[in-house]
Design a protein around this motif. Structure first.
Motif, short mmCIF file in Angstrom:
data_model
loop_
_atom_site.label_atom_id
_atom_site.label_comp_id
_atom_site.label_asym_id
_atom_site.label_seq_id
_atom_site.Cartn_x
_atom_site.Cartn_y
_atom_site.Cartn_z
N UNK A 87 9.70 5.65 -5.71
CA UNK A 87 9.61 4.57 -5.99
C UNK A 87 8.47 3.85 -6.53
N UNK A 88 7.88 3.87 -7.64
CA UNK A 88 6.29 3.64 -7.96
C UNK A 88 6.51 1.79 -8.44
N UNK A 89 6.47 1.12 -7.95
CA UNK A 89 6.42 -0.52 -8.25
C UNK A 89 4.76 -0.79 -9.08
N UNK A 90 5.39 -1.54 -9.77
CA UNK A 90 4.31 -1.50 -10.48
C UNK A 90 4.60 -3.52 -11.16
N UNK A 91 3.61 -4.11 -11.61
CA UNK A 91 3.35 -5.36 -12.46
C UNK A 91 2.36 -5.83 -12.94
N UNK A 92 2.23 -6.28 -13.56
CA UNK A 92 1.62 -6.85 -14.38
C UNK A 92 0.16 -7.53 -13.44
N UNK A 105 1.97 0.68 -7.00
CA UNK A 105 2.33 1.60 -5.33
C UNK A 105 3.21 2.32 -5.47
N UNK A 106 3.03 3.30 -4.92
CA UNK A 106 4.33 5.36 -4.43
C UNK A 106 5.01 4.41 -3.15
N UNK A 138 0.93 5.69 -1.38
CA UNK A 138 -0.41 5.85 -2.38
C UNK A 138 -0.08 4.09 -3.11
N UNK A 139 -1.61 3.50 -2.94
CA UNK A 139 -2.08 2.69 -3.53
C UNK A 139 -2.74 3.19 -4.72
N UNK A 151 9.55 -3.98 -4.21
CA UNK A 151 9.86 -3.48 -3.24
C UNK A 151 10.73 -4.37 -2.31
N UNK A 152 11.61 -4.54 -2.77
CA UNK A 152 12.40 -5.58 -2.56
C UNK A 152 14.01 -5.34 -2.83
N UNK A 153 13.92 -3.89 -3.80
CA UNK A 153 14.74 -3.31 -4.14
C UNK A 153 15.10 -2.03 -3.74
#
Length: 113
Positions: A40-45, A50-51, A68-69, A103-105
């Motif tokens: 899961x690659x978490x991203x937001x503007x 973060x992977x 990885x970040x 990450x909450x998901x």
């Protein structure tokens, strides 16, 4: 016997949960349909991507770990890294979660690998 749900259903549920919360999620790479692994690659503007990958633990559980970040100096290196991982592992699903605090998901997360 493995009690895990098929990977494609888990990915679909993850995408729906993010979208229901007002975010956007998409599959970047499809892996093995029933027993693949998920990144899961978490991203937001305005935040670094973060992977996270779910890794087997000594107690038999599978917890999400930061793999990885994205670095501020070379943000392209991050996408090159996960694309390389996808080419090396045919079982790997890569799902991008474009939402604040993605990450909450994922549930429980342990220390960086």
């Amino acid at each position: 016997m493995d009690d895990r749900i098929p990977t494609h259903l888990e990915v679909t549920g993850l995408i729906r949960a993010v979208e229901n919360a007002g975010g956007f999620a998409t599959v970047i790479a499809k892996g093995e349909r029933t027993a693949g692994t998920i990144m899961a690659v978490c991203c937001a503007s305005a935040t670094s991507a973060r992977a996270y990958e779910r890794m087997p633990q000594l107690d038999g559980s599978r917890k999400w770990m930061l793999s990885k970040e994205q670095g501020a100096e070379n943000p392209r290196e991050f996408s090159e890294w996960y694309q390389r991982r996808s080419r090396q592992d045919d079982d790997l699903w890569i799902v991008e979660l474009d939402i604040a605090d993605g990450e909450r998901f994922l549930g429980e997360i342990v220390a960086k690998t």
